[in-house]
Design an enzyme around this catalytic site. Structure first.
Site, PDB file in Angstrom:
ATOM      1  N   ASP A   8       0.851  -1.203   0.000  1.00  0.00           N
ATOM      2  CA  ASP A   8       0.000   0.000   0.000  1.00  0.00           C
ATOM      3  C   ASP A   8       0.884   1.249   0.000  1.00  0.00           C
ATOM      4  O   ASP A   8       1.666   1.458   0.921  1.00  0.00           O
ATOM      5  CB  ASP A   8      -0.892  -0.042   1.252  1.00  0.00           C
ATOM      6  CG  ASP A   8      -1.724   1.226   1.410  1.00  0.00           C
ATOM      7  OD1 ASP A   8      -1.961   1.911   0.400  1.00  0.00           O
ATOM      8  OD2 ASP A   8      -2.147   1.502   2.555  1.00  0.00           O
ATOM      9  N   ASP A  33      -3.995   3.983   2.796  1.00  0.00           N
ATOM     10  CA  ASP A  33      -5.431   3.755   3.029  1.00  0.00           C
ATOM     11  C   ASP A  33      -5.718   2.316   3.465  1.00  0.00           C
ATOM     12  O   ASP A  33      -6.877   1.915   3.584  1.00  0.00           O
ATOM     13  CB  ASP A  33      -6.267   4.120   1.796  1.00  0.00           C
ATOM     14  CG  ASP A  33      -5.947   3.244   0.594  1.00  0.00           C
ATOM     15  OD1 ASP A  33      -5.004   2.427   0.683  1.00  0.00           O
ATOM     16  OD2 ASP A  33      -6.640   3.365  -0.431  1.00  0.00           O
ATOM     17  N   ASP A  56     -10.738 -14.677 -16.763  1.00  0.00           N
ATOM     18  CA  ASP A  56     -11.592 -15.157 -15.686  1.00  0.00           C
ATOM     19  C   ASP A  56     -12.709 -16.058 -16.227  1.00  0.00           C
ATOM     20  O   ASP A  56     -13.292 -15.755 -17.268  1.00  0.00           O
ATOM     21  CB  ASP A  56     -12.217 -13.924 -15.006  1.00  0.00           C
ATOM     22  CG  ASP A  56     -12.930 -14.259 -13.716  1.00  0.00           C
ATOM     23  OD1 ASP A  56     -12.279 -14.810 -12.818  1.00  0.00           O
ATOM     24  OD2 ASP A  56     -14.123 -13.950 -13.597  1.00  0.00           O
ATOM     25  N   GLU A  64      -8.638 -19.314 -16.942  1.00  0.00           N
ATOM     26  CA  GLU A  64      -9.067 -20.055 -15.754  1.00  0.00           C
ATOM     27  C   GLU A  64     -10.069 -21.096 -16.243  1.00  0.00           C
ATOM     28  O   GLU A  64     -11.170 -20.755 -16.661  1.00  0.00           O
ATOM     29  CB  GLU A  64      -9.737 -19.114 -14.749  1.00  0.00           C
ATOM     30  CG  GLU A  64     -10.178 -19.832 -13.493  1.00  0.00           C
ATOM     31  CD  GLU A  64     -11.272 -19.128 -12.713  1.00  0.00           C
ATOM     32  OE1 GLU A  64     -11.370 -19.374 -11.509  1.00  0.00           O
ATOM     33  OE2 GLU A  64     -12.051 -18.347 -13.299  1.00  0.00           O
TER      34      GLU A  64
END
Ligand code: NOJ
Ligand code: MG
Length: 508
Positions: A24, A28, A199, A257
Site C-alpha cells: 500500500d 489507506d 476469468d 481459468e
C-alpha cells in the site's frame, strides 16, 4: 498467425499479485499500483519473468474487482492509468512482463449497460433477462457463491448472475459484447500490457433454453461434468475471437481459468487458435501424497500435450486455501509446501506463484466481523469464503501492518505472529522459504538441466527432465534414498545420503 517455437510464456515463472494485499503506497490500508511499482526490485530479485495482476479496473468491489464497471480505466483505489504506466515501465525495465485480469463472463451491476438495462426493458439484450416461472426464477440454477443465480428486478423480470447479484452475466450472443471485449483487449495491449489471465474462461456461453441443473454438488468453482452452466461448446467461438485480436500482438499471452472435467475437454481450450495457456488446477486439488501428486502431474502434462500447449502449474491462488494450510499447517504444513514448491518449479512449462507463497504464509482464521468475500453472506454465513488467503503480505518490522501500509487499519487484519514471516526477516536467513524460492527460481531459469518437455518417472516420487534434472520428493514417513549425482538444492536438511519425509531435492 505467429507461433514462435518457444515463446517466453511457455517456460516463465509468473508471480500473481493480489493488488489489494501486496503493498500500500498511500496509507489507506489497501494495496495499490504504486505499491507494486515500489517493490519491483523485490520481484526482480525473486527472479520472476512475469506478473499477473488480479483486476484493477474500475469496480464497486463487490467481488474485489471481479465486478467491473469500466473495463478501460483503473479504479482510484489502485491508482490511475499513469500509475499503471509507471508499473509497466518499471517491470519492463527489469525484463518482467505484466499481464492483467480480463473478466468477460460478467460485469458490475454498476456498469452503464446494466444501469441502462434496469431503466429501460428494451435495452436488456446484452444481459440474460427472463420472465419468471410460477412466481419463481426462470430455472433452478444456483450461484457459485451460494443462493439463487437469479435476481428479480422491480418490474418482475429476472437476470442471471452465476456469481454475486452485483455481477450480472453478459449475453455472449450479442455482437456489442464481442466488440466491447475487443476494445478492452486492444486498450490494454496498446498500452504495453503483455497479456491477460481470463476469468471463468469455461463460462460465458450458456446452453440454449437454460435447462435446469442437478443440484447435488455445487462446490465453489468445481462444476460437475454435466453442469449446464459451464463448458458449453459455443465458448470456443469466443476464445477464437479473443485469439484473433491477440494475434495482432505476437508477444502477448492469454491464460484461461479453466475448471472443466477431463483432459479432452481441457485441451479444447488450448487449440492453436484459442488460448495460449490454461490453468490446470490438478496440483491445487492433490493431497500431499505420492500417487495424488504423480497423477496430477501426469494428467496436466497429458492435457497440455493433447493440444500441443505448454503445461502450467499452480499450488495456490486468491480463491483457494494456501498450500501451507492445505498440507496441515504448522511446521509440517510449511515443510510440505516447500517440498511442493521444488516439485512445481522442477516441472516443464509455466509456473504461477501466488504472492505470499514465497514467504510460506499460511491461511488466516479471520473473525466473522471482518469477512468481506460475498461467499460469506450469500451462503447464509455457512461458508467463510476466501478472505483467509488474501491477508496482506508482511514486509518488515515486528507488528502489523509489517510495512505493508502506514496504517495498522489494513483492509483485512494481519496476524500478530507474522514477524518471522516478513520479507525482511527471511531475507537474511539462507534457510528461509524466501531464500528457497529465490534460489529455485534462479536455478530453473539459468541451468540447462531444466530444458526439454515432459518428465520420465524413475520411481514413485522421482522424475527426471530430459535436460538432466532429477526431482525427488518424499510424501511418506520414512527417509528414501537420493539418486546418484550432485545435489543442486534441497528444501531441508538431508539425513546421511537420504531424503527425509516432507522434503524434496533437485539432483543433477
Ligand atoms: C474467478 C476468480 O478467480 C474469482 O476470484 C472470482 O470471484 C470469480 N471468478 C468471479 O469473477
Ligand atoms: Mg492504497
Amino acid at each position: 498467425m505467429s507461433r514462435p517455437k518457444s515463446p517466453w510464456w511457455s517456460r516463465a515463472v509468473f508471480y500473481q499479485i493480489y493488488p489489494r494485499s501486496f503493498a500500500d503506497s498511500d496509507g489507506d490500508g489497501v494495496g495499490d499500483l504504486d505499491g507494486i511499482t515500489a517493490r519491483m526490485d523485490y520481484l526482480d530479485a525473486l527472479g520472476v519473468q512475469a506478473l499477473w495482476l488480479n483486476p484493477v479496473m474500475v469496480s464497486p468491489m463487490a467481488d474485489h474487482g471481479y465486478d467491473v464497471s469500466d473495463p478501460r480505466d483503473i479504479d482510484p483505489l489502485f491508482g490511475d492509468l499513469a500509475a499503471l504506466d509507471r508499473l509497466v515501465t518499471a517491470a519492463h525495465d527489469r525484463g518482467i512482463r505484466v499481464t492483467m485480469d480480463l473478466v468477460p463472463n460478467h460485469v458490475s451491476s454498476a456498469h452503464p449497460w446494466f444501469v441502462e438495462a434496469l431503466a429501460d426493458p428494451s435495452r436488456r439484450d446484452r444481459f440474460i433477462f427472463r420472465a419468471g416461472v410460477d412466481g419463481g426464477p426462470p430455472n433452478n440454477w444456483v450461484s457459485i457463491f451460494g443462493g439463487p443465480a437469479w435476481t428479480q428486478v422491480p418490474d418482475g423480470q429476472w437476470y442471471l448472475h452465476l456469481f454475486d447479484s452485483a455481477q450480472p452475466d453478459l449475453n455472449w450472443d450479442h455482437p456489442e459484447v464481442f466488440a466491447d471485449i475487443e476494445a478492452t483487449l486492444r486498450f490494454w495491449l496498446d498500452r504495453g500490457v503483455d497479456g491477460f489471465r481470463i476469468d471463468v474462461a469455461h463460462g460465458m456461453a450458456k446452453p440454449a433454453g437454460l435447462p435446469d441443473m442437478d443440484l447435488t454438488d455445487n462446490q465453489l468453482l468445481r462444476n460437475r461434468a454435466d453442469d449446464p452452466r459451464f463448458d458449453n461448446d459455443a465458448v470456443h467461438d469466443i476464445h477464437r475471437f479473443i485469439r484473433r485480436v491477440l494475434d495482432d500482438y505476437p508477444e502477448a499471452v492469454t491464460v484461461g481459468e479453466i475448471w472443466v472435467h477431463g483432459n479432452e475437454q481441457f485441451a479444447k481450450y488450448l487449440r492453436p487458435d484459442e488460448l495460449h495457456l490454461g490453468f490446470n488446477f490438478q496440483l491445487v486439488q492433490a493431497d500431499f501424497d505420492a500417487v495424488a501428486v504423480r497423477t496430477a502431474i501426469d494428467n496436466s502434462l497429458a492435457a497440455a500435450a493433447l493440444a500441443g500447449a505448454a503445461p502450467t502449474w499452480t499450488l495456490s491462488n486468491h480463491d483457494v486455501v494456501r498450500e501451507v494450510s492445505r498440507y496441515g499447517d504448522g511446521s509440517q504444513g510449511l515443510a510440505r509446501a516447500r517440498a511442493m514448491a521444488l516439485v512445481k518449479l522442477a516441472l516443464p512449462g509455466s509456473v504461477f506463484v501466488y504472492n505470499g507463497a514465497e514467504l510460506g504464509l499460511p491461511n488466516v482464521d479471520l473473525p466473522d466481523e471482518v469477512l468481506q468475500d460475498p461467499v460469506w453472506e450469500r451462503s447464509g454465513r455457512s461458508e467463510r469464503g476466501r478472505d483467509g488467503c488474501r491477508v496482506p503480505v508482511p514486509w518488515s518490522g515486528s507488528a502489523p501492518p509489517y510495512g505493508f501500509s502506514s496504517t495498522a487499519d489494513t483492509w483485512l487484519p494481519m496476524p500478530a505472529d507474522w514477524a518471522p514471516l516478513t520479507v525482511e526477516a527471511q531475507s537474511g536467513d539462507p534457510n528461509s522459504t524466501l531464500a528457497l524460492y529465490r534460489r529455485a527460481i534462479h536455478l530453473r531459469s539459468t541451468r540447462p538441466e531444466f530444458s526439454g518437455d515432459g518428465v520420465e518417472w524413475l520411481g514413485p516420487q522421482t522424475f527426471r527432465r530430459p535436460g538432466g534434472l532429477t526431482c525427488v520428493f518424499n510424501t511418506g514417513d520414512a527417509p528414501i534414498p537420493l539418486p546418484a549425482g550432485e545435489v543442486l538444492l534441497t528444501c531441508g536438511p538431508l539425513t546421511g545420503g537420504s531424503l527425509p519425509p516432507d522434503t524434496a531435492a533437485w539432483v543433477v
